[in-house]
Design a protein around this motif. Structure first.
Motif, PDB file in Angstrom:
ATOM      1  N   GLN A 163      -5.214  -4.118   2.718  1.00 33.56           N
ATOM      2  CA  GLN A 163      -6.635  -4.427   2.297  1.00 33.56           C
ATOM      3  C   GLN A 163      -7.009  -5.842   3.015  1.00 33.56           C
ATOM      4  N   THR A 196     -15.327  -1.538  -5.931  1.00 32.65           N
ATOM      5  CA  THR A 196     -14.466  -2.187  -7.100  1.00 32.65           C
ATOM      6  C   THR A 196     -13.647  -3.364  -6.513  1.00 32.65           C
ATOM      7  N   LYS A 197     -13.989  -3.642  -5.404  1.00 32.54           N
ATOM      8  CA  LYS A 197     -13.087  -4.640  -4.539  1.00 32.54           C
ATOM      9  C   LYS A 197     -12.989  -6.232  -5.521  1.00 32.54           C
ATOM     10  N   VAL A 238      -8.446   0.228  -5.246  1.00 25.10           N
ATOM     11  CA  VAL A 238      -9.488  -0.556  -4.464  1.00 25.10           C
ATOM     12  C   VAL A 238     -10.382   0.341  -3.840  1.00 25.10           C
ATOM     13  N   THR A 239     -11.605   0.231  -4.105  1.00 30.92           N
ATOM     14  CA  THR A 239     -12.671   0.944  -3.097  1.00 30.92           C
ATOM     15  C   THR A 239     -13.744  -0.346  -2.942  1.00 30.92           C
ATOM     16  N   ARG A 240     -14.643   0.173  -2.008  1.00 26.18           N
ATOM     17  CA  ARG A 240     -15.840  -0.846  -1.780  1.00 26.18           C
ATOM     18  C   ARG A 240     -16.459  -1.271  -2.844  1.00 26.18           C
ATOM     19  N   LEU A 253      -8.517  -9.308   2.157  1.00 25.27           N
ATOM     20  CA  LEU A 253      -8.762 -10.014   1.007  1.00 25.27           C
ATOM     21  C   LEU A 253     -10.265 -10.779   1.128  1.00 25.27           C
ATOM     22  N   SER A 254     -10.972 -11.255  -0.138  1.00 25.36           N
ATOM     23  CA  SER A 254     -12.052 -11.824   0.181  1.00 25.36           C
ATOM     24  C   SER A 254     -11.906 -13.402   0.426  1.00 25.36           C
ATOM     25  N   ALA A 269     -10.821  -5.626  -8.510  1.00 24.35           N
ATOM     26  CA  ALA A 269      -9.543  -5.453  -8.102  1.00 24.35           C
ATOM     27  C   ALA A 269      -9.053  -6.708  -7.881  1.00 24.35           C
ATOM     28  N   GLU A 270      -9.700  -7.732  -7.385  1.00 24.70           N
ATOM     29  CA  GLU A 270      -8.976  -8.853  -6.866  1.00 24.70           C
ATOM     30  C   GLU A 270      -9.002  -9.769  -8.199  1.00 24.70           C
ATOM     31  N   SER A 306       0.932  -1.211  -0.163  1.00 22.42           N
ATOM     32  CA  SER A 306       0.051   0.039  -0.094  1.00 22.42           C
ATOM     33  C   SER A 306       0.840   1.199   0.048  1.00 22.42           C
ATOM     34  N   ASN A 331      -2.519  -0.781  -4.310  1.00 22.87           N
ATOM     35  CA  ASN A 331      -3.672  -0.106  -4.374  1.00 22.87           C
ATOM     36  C   ASN A 331      -3.371   1.516  -4.322  1.00 22.87           C
TER      37      ASN A 331
END
Length: 298
Positions: free
Chosen positions: A188, A161-162, A157-159, A190-191, A165-166, A109, A137
């Protein structure tokens, strides 16, 4: 039974007669005769074992082994023989050329200390990775990547566009044939899907001595509690925040005179050390997963 060929090594076949130094890592249900079977097979193939470590975990009932061997046998013959052995012992295994530099993507970051350290160690201290990209990011560290001649990819990365981005990160991993992703202070979360996709291939450095002070501002949390030790934890990433299998931890002793900024400065050095060791050990196939724990052959 499941066999695993290390990514990126399928083209590393050696013609019979050319000596190659291999590293074999394996795990399987523990039972008598595993070491004898592995060593015997390698001997039959003309191999000379130069390093061997093993551990049987009474908690999981699994056996873990890491062997380095010199052999003139081709990759194909080694794979075929090991596949037969793996069938007999229900082994999961990897085989790679010892010392091969693992293709690695660094994610950052705005904090530069871990990025600088890994790039320098790759260039000057023989860290066995080939850093093929820096992904961030933010754009703050683009000049650092450029200084070392590493391609830089800005993936904001935004809420909203997450997910995109991934998806872009996974595209880069595939395009670059990356075997390892390192979160070198990538701030950030990660999902779960991404963590599962890269399971066992993504390492994070957390600026705290887990399980204490998880989440944001751990040094401020530590200062508030009056800690006498600060630390850092390098671990594999899972869907549970800061709960992945721990690879390495390091600490520094502090006292009541230290301010939060002092803890941050000391902590950054601890982070660099712990992350570099974790990356090295992973790239050298010294880390084997044992459920939510790791076995590390140092």
């Amino acid at each position: 039974m499941r066999t695993v060929a290390t990514p990126g090594t399928s083209a590393a076949t050696r013609e019979h007669g050319e000596t190659t130094h291999w590293v074999l890592s394996l795990s399987c249900p523990d039972r008598p005769g595993i070491v004898h079977a592995v060593a015997g097979l390698l001997a039959e193939l003309g191999g000379n074992i130069t390093e061997s470590q093993q551990f049987g975990d009474p908690l999981s009932g699994l056996f873990f082994m890491r062997v380095q061997v010199e052999a003139a046998t081709s990759r194909e013959l080694l794979d075929e023989a090991l596949a037969v052995l793996a069938e007999e012992f229900s082994m999961t295994w990897t085989l790679d050329v010892a010392g091969r530099r693992m293709r690695t993507v660094l994610m950052v970051s705005t904090a530069a200390h871990c990025l600088h350290d890994l790039l320098f160690r790759q260039q000057s201290e023989g860290l066995p990775v080939d850093i093929v990209a820096v992904v961030s990011n933010h754009t703050a560290l683009a000049d650092v990547a450029a200084f070392y001649g590493i391609p830089f990819h800005h993936v904001p990365v935004t809420r909203d566009t997450k997910a995109e981005a991934e998806a872009r990160l996974l595209e880069l991993v595939e395009e670059l044939d990356a075997e390892l992703v390192v979160l070198a202070r990538y701030m950030q979360i990660l999902s779960d899907d991404l963590c599962r996709t890269l399971a066992g291939r993504i390492i994070n450095i957390h600026h705290s001595f887990l399980p204490s002070f998880k989440g944001a501002r751990p040094y401020a949390q530590a200062h508030d509690r009056g800690v006498k030790l600060i630390g850092a934890t390098a671990h594999y990433v899972t869907g549970d925040l800061d709960e992945g299998p721990i690879i390495e931890q390091d600490v520094e002793r502090v006292d009541h005179s230290k301010k939060v900024e002092d803890l941050v400065a000391l902590g950054q050095d601890v982070e660099r050390r712990a992350l570099a060791r974790a990356v090295r050990w992973h790239a050298e196939h010294r880390v084997l997963l044992d459920g939510h724990r790791t076995i590390v052959f140092r």
